[in-house]
Motif scaffolding. Structure first.
Motif, PDB file in Angstrom:
ATOM      1  N   UNK A   1     -29.053  98.600 -29.018  1.00  0.00           N
ATOM      2  CA  UNK A   1     -28.583  98.538 -27.633  1.00  0.00           C
ATOM      3  C   UNK A   1     -27.155  99.025 -27.444  1.00  0.00           C
ATOM      4  N   UNK A   2     -26.612  99.688 -28.435  1.00  0.00           N
ATOM      5  CA  UNK A   2     -25.214 100.098 -28.347  1.00  0.00           C
ATOM      6  C   UNK A   2     -24.966 101.168 -27.288  1.00  0.00           C
ATOM      7  N   UNK A   3     -26.031 101.836 -26.846  1.00  0.00           N
ATOM      8  CA  UNK A   3     -25.886 102.827 -25.786  1.00  0.00           C
ATOM      9  C   UNK A   3     -26.309 102.310 -24.427  1.00  0.00           C
ATOM     10  N   UNK A   4     -26.647 101.033 -24.348  1.00  0.00           N
ATOM     11  CA  UNK A   4     -27.145 100.420 -23.110  1.00  0.00           C
ATOM     12  C   UNK A   4     -26.006  99.657 -22.430  1.00  0.00           C
ATOM     13  N   UNK A   5     -25.430 100.236 -21.383  1.00  0.00           N
ATOM     14  CA  UNK A   5     -24.282  99.627 -20.720  1.00  0.00           C
ATOM     15  C   UNK A   5     -24.635  98.282 -20.090  1.00  0.00           C
ATOM     16  N   UNK A   6     -25.844  98.163 -19.555  1.00  0.00           N
ATOM     17  CA  UNK A   6     -26.258  96.897 -18.943  1.00  0.00           C
ATOM     18  C   UNK A   6     -26.351  95.795 -19.990  1.00  0.00           C
TER      19      UNK A   6
ATOM     20  N   UNK B   1     -17.225  94.188 -28.001  1.00  0.00           N
ATOM     21  CA  UNK B   1     -16.814  95.079 -29.093  1.00  0.00           C
ATOM     22  C   UNK B   1     -15.985  94.334 -30.144  1.00  0.00           C
ATOM     23  N   UNK B   2     -15.217  93.343 -29.712  1.00  0.00           N
ATOM     24  CA  UNK B   2     -14.452  92.546 -30.663  1.00  0.00           C
ATOM     25  C   UNK B   2     -15.371  91.758 -31.588  1.00  0.00           C
ATOM     26  N   UNK B   3     -16.441  91.186 -31.020  1.00  0.00           N
ATOM     27  CA  UNK B   3     -17.415  90.472 -31.844  1.00  0.00           C
ATOM     28  C   UNK B   3     -18.075  91.423 -32.838  1.00  0.00           C
ATOM     29  N   UNK B   4     -18.464  92.587 -32.362  1.00  0.00           N
ATOM     30  CA  UNK B   4     -19.104  93.578 -33.239  1.00  0.00           C
ATOM     31  C   UNK B   4     -18.161  94.008 -34.354  1.00  0.00           C
TER      32      UNK B   4
ATOM     33  N   UNK C   1     -19.410 104.032 -35.091  1.00  0.00           N
ATOM     34  CA  UNK C   1     -19.154 105.023 -34.036  1.00  0.00           C
ATOM     35  C   UNK C   1     -18.876 104.350 -32.695  1.00  0.00           C
ATOM     36  N   UNK C   2     -19.613 103.272 -32.405  1.00  0.00           N
ATOM     37  CA  UNK C   2     -19.384 102.550 -31.146  1.00  0.00           C
ATOM     38  C   UNK C   2     -17.984 101.946 -31.127  1.00  0.00           C
ATOM     39  N   UNK C   3     -17.564 101.407 -32.244  1.00  0.00           N
ATOM     40  CA  UNK C   3     -16.223 100.822 -32.334  1.00  0.00           C
ATOM     41  C   UNK C   3     -15.149 101.906 -32.215  1.00  0.00           C
ATOM     42  N   UNK C   4     -15.404 103.053 -32.831  1.00  0.00           N
ATOM     43  CA  UNK C   4     -14.440 104.156 -32.795  1.00  0.00           C
ATOM     44  C   UNK C   4     -14.291 104.717 -31.385  1.00  0.00           C
ATOM     45  N   UNK C   5     -15.349 104.628 -30.596  1.00  0.00           N
ATOM     46  CA  UNK C   5     -15.325 105.199 -29.249  1.00  0.00           C
ATOM     47  C   UNK C   5     -14.814 104.222 -28.191  1.00  0.00           C
ATOM     48  N   UNK C   6     -14.608 102.974 -28.574  1.00  0.00           N
ATOM     49  CA  UNK C   6     -14.093 101.998 -27.612  1.00  0.00           C
ATOM     50  C   UNK C   6     -12.562 101.996 -27.665  1.00  0.00           C
TER      51      UNK C   6
ATOM     52  N   UNK D   1      -6.099  94.818 -37.904  1.00  0.00           N
ATOM     53  CA  UNK D   1      -6.249  95.018 -39.344  1.00  0.00           C
ATOM     54  C   UNK D   1      -7.686  95.360 -39.732  1.00  0.00           C
ATOM     55  N   UNK D   2      -8.666  94.837 -39.012  1.00  0.00           N
ATOM     56  CA  UNK D   2     -10.055  95.189 -39.314  1.00  0.00           C
ATOM     57  C   UNK D   2     -10.347  96.650 -38.970  1.00  0.00           C
ATOM     58  N   UNK D   3      -9.771  97.137 -37.877  1.00  0.00           N
ATOM     59  CA  UNK D   3      -9.944  98.554 -37.533  1.00  0.00           C
ATOM     60  C   UNK D   3      -9.365  99.436 -38.642  1.00  0.00           C
ATOM     61  N   UNK D   4      -8.239  99.018 -39.194  1.00  0.00           N
ATOM     62  CA  UNK D   4      -7.646  99.771 -40.307  1.00  0.00           C
ATOM     63  C   UNK D   4      -8.507  99.649 -41.558  1.00  0.00           C
ATOM     64  N   UNK D   5      -8.986  98.441 -41.841  1.00  0.00           N
ATOM     65  CA  UNK D   5      -9.845  98.219 -43.013  1.00  0.00           C
ATOM     66  C   UNK D   5     -11.065  99.121 -42.996  1.00  0.00           C
ATOM     67  N   UNK D   6     -11.677  99.272 -41.818  1.00  0.00           N
ATOM     68  CA  UNK D   6     -12.889 100.078 -41.686  1.00  0.00           C
ATOM     69  C   UNK D   6     -12.587 101.569 -41.560  1.00  0.00           C
ATOM     70  N   UNK D   7     -11.304 101.916 -41.645  1.00  0.00           N
ATOM     71  CA  UNK D   7     -10.859 103.314 -41.574  1.00  0.00           C
ATOM     72  C   UNK D   7     -11.255 103.956 -40.244  1.00  0.00           C
ATOM     73  N   UNK D   8     -11.184 103.159 -39.181  1.00  0.00           N
ATOM     74  CA  UNK D   8     -11.462 103.680 -37.841  1.00  0.00           C
ATOM     75  C   UNK D   8     -10.172 104.190 -37.213  1.00  0.00           C
ATOM     76  N   UNK D   9      -9.157 103.330 -37.169  1.00  0.00           N
ATOM     77  CA  UNK D   9      -7.847 103.702 -36.635  1.00  0.00           C
ATOM     78  C   UNK D   9      -6.859 102.618 -37.062  1.00  0.00           C
ATOM     79  N   UNK D  10      -5.604 102.975 -37.228  1.00  0.00           N
ATOM     80  CA  UNK D  10      -4.592 102.019 -37.650  1.00  0.00           C
ATOM     81  C   UNK D  10      -3.677 101.677 -36.472  1.00  0.00           C
ATOM     82  N   UNK D  11      -3.894 100.503 -35.896  1.00  0.00           N
ATOM     83  CA  UNK D  11      -3.064 100.019 -34.799  1.00  0.00           C
ATOM     84  C   UNK D  11      -2.172  98.861 -35.238  1.00  0.00           C
TER      85      UNK D  11
END
Length: 391
Positions: free
Chosen positions: A112-117, A152-155, A175-180, A204-214
């Motif tokens: 359901x990651x592409x389902x906005x509803x 997205x935070x829960x995911x 990919x869903x996390x990277x696009x949010x 730190x989790x975003x950095x751990x997963x090598x998505x982005x470092x904030x």
């Protein structure tokens, strides 16, 4: 009897917090003792000194003899921290409960990651489950501007935990996390005032997963939200939120107790704790001060005097009768008290070396208990995480 327990726990807390003023301490001690005796409480029963080893032993025996009474994710919370601070494989079964719950949630959201509803509905459900206290109200208010953030935070939390177990995270989730857009929420003052510790985790989790470092972006926004020279304007719960944010920058950087952190990198946090130790000890809860002390341990400063002060304070709050540290109000409850008590146990039984993972697939005896990942989990995820299980 229960009221006497609460009374004497509070008495010990008062005595600990008033060490600096001996005359005032004696006067209040005598006054409180008189009221306690009038109420029929046996003060001496609760005033005996408790060795640190007895505290750790008592909490461990209490929780582990009744672990099955805890909800699955709280069992996992306890087991994960005890595994990482002991390396004892008997805690892995408790961690598996957490893993099963996470896999179930990932399987639910994956199609359901592409389902906005769907995302909007799930976000509404998660928001409705937030408590009604001051912090809860602040969090719900902050989400009005970012209604999907909580989904997205829960995911992100589920993905980071899978990664820490050495389990491949589905590419669709990454990919869903990277696009949010996490950055906008992570740097929002209202969000930081409601979620300081959790936002540190997310960075730190975003950095751990090598998505982005904030991580540095969040640090800057945090310091703008909570400048030290305005500490006097903070309410009790806002000051607690600030302390949680500071401690979780260190805890998150350690991979949640998987490895030490650089004392040089976090010297600014440790210095803040030292400079403000009296207010920290006087006005915060067992959870907060235990995390503050653990930050020093993670930075290799176990012998710091503030660690000893915090241990003394926690010893004063420990109920030998119930083998745990009650809540500030004196409540004795296994599930709601697990967080402060497992932190206290970790502090008093800190190892010479932390243990990463558990990396499930390294244990042949439990591989057969791992749920089979569905086909859509196996899509290629080209990002390499920093989790020790993937090194």
């Amino acid at each position: 009897q229960a009221n006497c327990t609460i009374f004497c726990i509070r008495l010990r807390s008062i005595m600990t917090l008033m060490k600096a003023n001996a005359t005032k301490r004696i006067c209040i001690y005598l006054a409180v003792m008189i009221f306690g005796l009038i109420a029929g409480c046996d003060i001496q029963k609760y005033e005996s000194d408790i060795p640190a080893s007895e505290l750790a032993k008592g909490i461990r025996q209490n929780f582990e003899s009744r672990l099955y009474e805890l909800p699955p994710r709280i069992q996992g919370h306890y087991g994960l921290r005890l595994y990482r601070t002991s390396g004892d494989q008997r805690y892995i079964n408790a961690v598996l409960y957490d893993y099963y719950a996470i896999v179930d949630r990932i399987n639910a959201i994956l199609p359901n990651l592409g389902d906005r509803d769907y995302i909007a509905k799930q976000a509404q459900t998660l928001t409705s489950e937030i408590s009604n206290g001051k912090r809860g109200r602040a969090r719900r208010k902050s989400l009005l501007k970012y209604p999907e953030f909580i989904f997205y935070a829960e995911a992100l939390g589920y993905a980071a935990r899978l990664d820490e177990f050495g389990i491949a995270v589905p590419a669709a989730v990454i990919n869903a996390l990277a696009n949010y857009d996490f950055q906008t929420a992570l740097t929002d003052k209202v969000m930081i005032e409601a979620w300081a510790a959790k936002l540190a985790n997310y960075a730190y989790w975003l950095r751990q997963l090598n998505i982005v470092d904030y991580t540095q972006t969040y640090k800057s926004a945090f310091l703008e939200t909570y400048p030290d020279d305005l500490d006097g304007d903070l309410s009790r719960w806002q000051y607690k939120n600030k302390l949680y944010g500071l401690s979780h920058m260190i805890i998150s950087a350690s991979g949640y107790y998987q490895h030490p952190v650089s004392s040089e990198e976090f010297d600014w946090v440790l210095k803040y704790f030292v400079d403000n130790q009296q207010r920290i000890l006087d006005s915060t809860s067992a959870d907060v001060i235990a995390e503050v002390a653990i930050c020093f341990l993670l930075a290799g400063q176990a012998d710091h005097t503030l660690v000893a002060e915090i241990k003394s304070t926690l010893l004063s709050q420990y109920s030998a009768e119930h083998s745990m540290i009650p809540s500030v109000s004196g409540k004795i409850d296994l599930a709601t008290g697990e967080h402060r008590n497992v932190l206290t146990l970790m502090l008093f039984d800190w190892p010479d070396q932390l243990t990463a993972g558990p990396c499930f697939r390294q244990f042949k005896e439990i591989i057969k208990y791992l749920p089979n990942s569905p086909t859509n989990w196996r899509s290629a995820n080209t990002r390499t995480s920093s989790s020790p299980c993937n090194s």
